[in-house]
Each structure stands twice: as C-alpha cells, then as structure tokens.
Design a protein around this motif. Structure first.
Motif, PDB file in Angstrom:
ATOM      1  N   GLU A 148      -1.725  -1.968  12.452  1.00 43.13           N
ATOM      2  CA  GLU A 148      -1.196  -3.334  12.469  1.00 43.13           C
ATOM      3  C   GLU A 148      -0.956  -3.836  13.886  1.00 43.13           C
ATOM      4  O   GLU A 148      -0.307  -4.864  14.098  1.00 43.13           O
ATOM      5  N   GLY A 149      -1.462  -3.100  14.877  1.00 45.99           N
ATOM      6  CA  GLY A 149      -1.449  -3.601  16.239  1.00 45.99           C
ATOM      7  C   GLY A 149      -0.223  -3.294  17.057  1.00 45.99           C
ATOM      8  O   GLY A 149       0.005  -3.934  18.091  1.00 45.99           O
ATOM      9  N   PHE A 150       0.565  -2.266  16.650  1.00 49.35           N
ATOM     10  CA  PHE A 150       1.774  -1.954  17.401  1.00 49.35           C
ATOM     11  C   PHE A 150       1.565  -0.888  18.468  1.00 49.35           C
ATOM     12  O   PHE A 150       2.484  -0.598  19.221  1.00 49.35           O
ATOM     13  N   ALA A 151       0.382  -0.271  18.527  1.00 57.54           N
ATOM     14  CA  ALA A 151       0.057   0.743  19.540  1.00 57.54           C
ATOM     15  C   ALA A 151       1.187   1.750  19.727  1.00 57.54           C
ATOM     16  O   ALA A 151       1.736   1.904  20.817  1.00 57.54           O
ATOM     17  N   PRO A 152       1.575   2.494  18.656  1.00 55.41           N
ATOM     18  CA  PRO A 152       2.706   3.404  18.755  1.00 55.41           C
ATOM     19  C   PRO A 152       2.482   4.575  19.697  1.00 55.41           C
ATOM     20  O   PRO A 152       3.427   5.250  20.082  1.00 55.41           O
TER      21      PRO A 152
ATOM     22  N   ALA B 241       1.511 -14.815  -2.107  1.00 54.02           N
ATOM     23  CA  ALA B 241       2.844 -15.285  -1.728  1.00 54.02           C
ATOM     24  C   ALA B 241       3.803 -14.132  -1.447  1.00 54.02           C
ATOM     25  O   ALA B 241       4.910 -14.366  -0.948  1.00 54.02           O
ATOM     26  N   ARG B 242       3.408 -12.917  -1.749  1.00 52.10           N
ATOM     27  CA  ARG B 242       4.302 -11.770  -1.578  1.00 52.10           C
ATOM     28  C   ARG B 242       4.400 -11.370  -0.112  1.00 52.10           C
ATOM     29  O   ARG B 242       3.406 -11.325   0.598  1.00 52.10           O
ATOM     30  N   LYS B 243       5.611 -11.106   0.302  1.00 53.58           N
ATOM     31  CA  LYS B 243       5.877 -10.661   1.660  1.00 53.58           C
ATOM     32  C   LYS B 243       6.684  -9.369   1.601  1.00 53.58           C
ATOM     33  O   LYS B 243       7.557  -9.209   0.750  1.00 53.58           O
ATOM     34  N   GLY B 244       6.401  -8.481   2.542  1.00 48.50           N
ATOM     35  CA  GLY B 244       7.153  -7.234   2.574  1.00 48.50           C
ATOM     36  C   GLY B 244       6.464  -6.188   3.415  1.00 48.50           C
ATOM     37  O   GLY B 244       5.437  -6.444   4.057  1.00 48.50           O
TER      38      GLY B 244
ATOM     39  N   ASP C  81       0.829  -1.197   0.000  1.00 45.56           N
ATOM     40  CA  ASP C  81       0.000   0.000   0.000  1.00 45.56           C
ATOM     41  C   ASP C  81       0.869   1.254   0.000  1.00 45.56           C
ATOM     42  O   ASP C  81       1.825   1.349   0.777  1.00 45.56           O
ATOM     43  N   SER C  82       0.545   2.213  -0.843  1.00 42.65           N
ATOM     44  CA  SER C  82       1.330   3.446  -0.928  1.00 42.65           C
ATOM     45  C   SER C  82       1.259   4.246   0.365  1.00 42.65           C
ATOM     46  O   SER C  82       2.113   5.109   0.617  1.00 42.65           O
ATOM     47  N   TRP C  83       0.244   3.979   1.205  1.00 45.75           N
ATOM     48  CA  TRP C  83       0.137   4.672   2.486  1.00 45.75           C
ATOM     49  C   TRP C  83       1.126   4.114   3.501  1.00 45.75           C
ATOM     50  O   TRP C  83       1.441   4.740   4.495  1.00 45.75           O
ATOM     51  N   GLY C  84       1.584   2.927   3.253  1.00 47.90           N
ATOM     52  CA  GLY C  84       2.491   2.257   4.172  1.00 47.90           C
ATOM     53  C   GLY C  84       1.830   1.071   4.833  1.00 47.90           C
ATOM     54  O   GLY C  84       0.622   1.063   5.052  1.00 47.90           O
ATOM     55  N   GLY C  85       2.604   0.038   5.130  1.00 47.63           N
ATOM     56  CA  GLY C  85       2.082  -1.140   5.789  1.00 47.63           C
ATOM     57  C   GLY C  85       2.633  -2.406   5.172  1.00 47.63           C
ATOM     58  O   GLY C  85       3.486  -2.374   4.292  1.00 47.63           O
ATOM     59  N   SER C  86       2.127  -3.539   5.628  1.00 48.15           N
ATOM     60  CA  SER C  86       2.630  -4.830   5.194  1.00 48.15           C
ATOM     61  C   SER C  86       1.900  -5.324   3.957  1.00 48.15           C
ATOM     62  O   SER C  86       0.941  -4.722   3.483  1.00 48.15           O
ATOM     63  N   HIS C  87       2.363  -6.470   3.466  1.00 50.47           N
ATOM     64  CA  HIS C  87       1.822  -7.049   2.247  1.00 50.47           C
ATOM     65  C   HIS C  87       0.353  -7.442   2.385  1.00 50.47           C
ATOM     66  O   HIS C  87      -0.362  -7.514   1.385  1.00 50.47           O
ATOM     67  N   ASP C  88      -0.110  -7.732   3.608  1.00 49.35           N
ATOM     68  CA  ASP C  88      -1.478  -8.204   3.793  1.00 49.35           C
ATOM     69  C   ASP C  88      -2.401  -7.145   4.382  1.00 49.35           C
ATOM     70  O   ASP C  88      -3.430  -7.444   4.956  1.00 49.35           O
TER      71      ASP C  88
END
Length: 236
Positions: free
Chosen positions: A123-127, A105-108, A64-71
C-alpha cells in the motif's frame, strides 16, 4: 458505529471439526456477536479463537484476510475462510447500511501482526525504511482515518509501551470521526481504553468482562508484584 451485530448461519455442522470445534465460533452461530461500543476488544489465551473471529469479521466485511485496506486485495486472491464467507452484519447507522449495501462504499482496514509489513509495503508505506513498530504506526497514522470498520489482530506485537499509548490516541481520534474498531489482543494497556467493550474468549465461548476483572490483568499484576512466583514454575 458502523455495525451493531455479526452473525453466521449453518444448517448443520460437526462440532468435532475446526472451526466449529471452537466454543466462541459455536456461540457466534447460536447467538451472534453484538457490538455495544465503538471499540471492542477480544481477549483470551492462545488457541481460544479470538484471531479466528477477527479474521472472519474482516472477511465478512470485505477486507482481505491477508491484511490491508478495503480497496486492496492480496495478489494470490486467497479465498475466504469457511467461517468468513458466512459472516453477515446488522448495520448500526444509516452510514453502516450504506456500507453494507455497496462494496464500493465500504471503508476499513485489517491489520494482522503476521502480514502487516507486507500489506503496508503493497500500500506504499515502504516499511523496510522504518522499524517494525514504526511500520505499524505508519498504518495507524495514514490508513486509520475515514469512518469505517477497522479490524486488528494483536497490534501490540510490534509496539513498545509508549507506542501502544500512541495507538490508543489514534483509536480515540478514529472513533470520534465515526470509525469502529474490533481488536484481538493480549494487552492490558490497550484494553484499558475508556469506554471500550471487552469480551473474554475461552472454553465458555464469549462473555463481557470489566477491565479489572480480566484474567490477563490479574496475571500481569501478580507477575509485576512478584515475578518469582511465576518464574519458579518454568525455570530450572
């Protein structure tokens, strides 16, 4: 490594319009961008196009262009940029070909300074429970683990000197596990990572440069040796 080349094709484009007006984007269209090491740093002045490149690379890989993981996808379903939707990759390994052949299958992970805390929160990191820099490091510790493509836009923005050193340790471990990193940065500390490929972006387009020949390294050396030589031009 996951990918060995990124490219984009356009039948025609107006060089006066963004992003085609950016020299590094035009060179990407003409020649593509080849990756020769597991970690690639893009360096250049503000406005040189390095952030445009890394965002498009992330989008082309399905991040995602906003930022985040592959899923993870941003809630607004923000569409791809005009360049990102045209990015294609040549795989470097059988693992890379599997990732190119299947989105599942993509990871990143795509980490961009402006939206990192929002992405980490989703993503659950509670920054909000830690400092800005600790939030960044939480992503490195918790999300930069699996073999995949990891794209970063100026991660040093939130990090102290020692935190940047920790980041280098995480990157080293990531590539040992089979990961690949593309990072836009202004940091002479990060770009000193042994074995990294450094590409200087500017009016010339893109060119590979040794660390000790980087313009930003030269400026930092001069500034630290004599700050007044620079400050006298900007202070009354």
């Amino acid at each position: 490594m996951i990918v060995e080349r990124a490219y984009a094709h356009m039948a025609s484009y107006d060089e006066r319009e963004w992003p085609w007006s950016v020299p590094c984007v035009r060179l990407l269209l003409e020649e593509g961008l080849r990756f020769t090491a597991p970690v690639t740093f893009l360096v250049g002045e503000n406005g040189s196009g390095k952030s445009t490149l890394v965002e498009a690379l992330a989008e082309g890989f399905g991040l995602d262009s906003w930022g985040g993981s592959h899923d993870w996808r941003y809630a607004t379903q923000r569409g791809k940029s005009v360049l990102g939707e045209r990015i294609r990759f040549d795989a470097a390994t059988p693992r890379g070909r599997r990732m190119m052949g299947s989105r599942s299958a993509r990871k990143g992970f795509f980490l961009r300074a402006e939206t990192a805390l929002d992405a980490l929160d989703r993503e659950g990191f509670a920054p909000d429970l830690v400092s800005h820099g600790e939030g960044f490091l939480a992503a490195f510790r918790g999300k930069f683990l699996q073999p995949g493509l990891y794209v970063m836009d100026e991660p040093e923005a939130a990090l102290s000197f020692t935190s940047c050193l920790e980041l280098l340790g995480h990157l080293d471990q990531l590539v040992r596990r089979g990961g690949q990193v593309v990072c836009a940065t202004h940091s002479p500390l990060l770009t000193a990572l042994p074995g990294a490929d450094i590409i200087e972006v500017g009016e010339h387009g893109m060119r590979r440069v040794a660390w000790d020949e980087l313009t930003l390294v030269d400026h930092w050396r001069r500034y630290l040796a004599d700050p007044r030589a620079y400050l006298r031009h900007v202070l009354d």
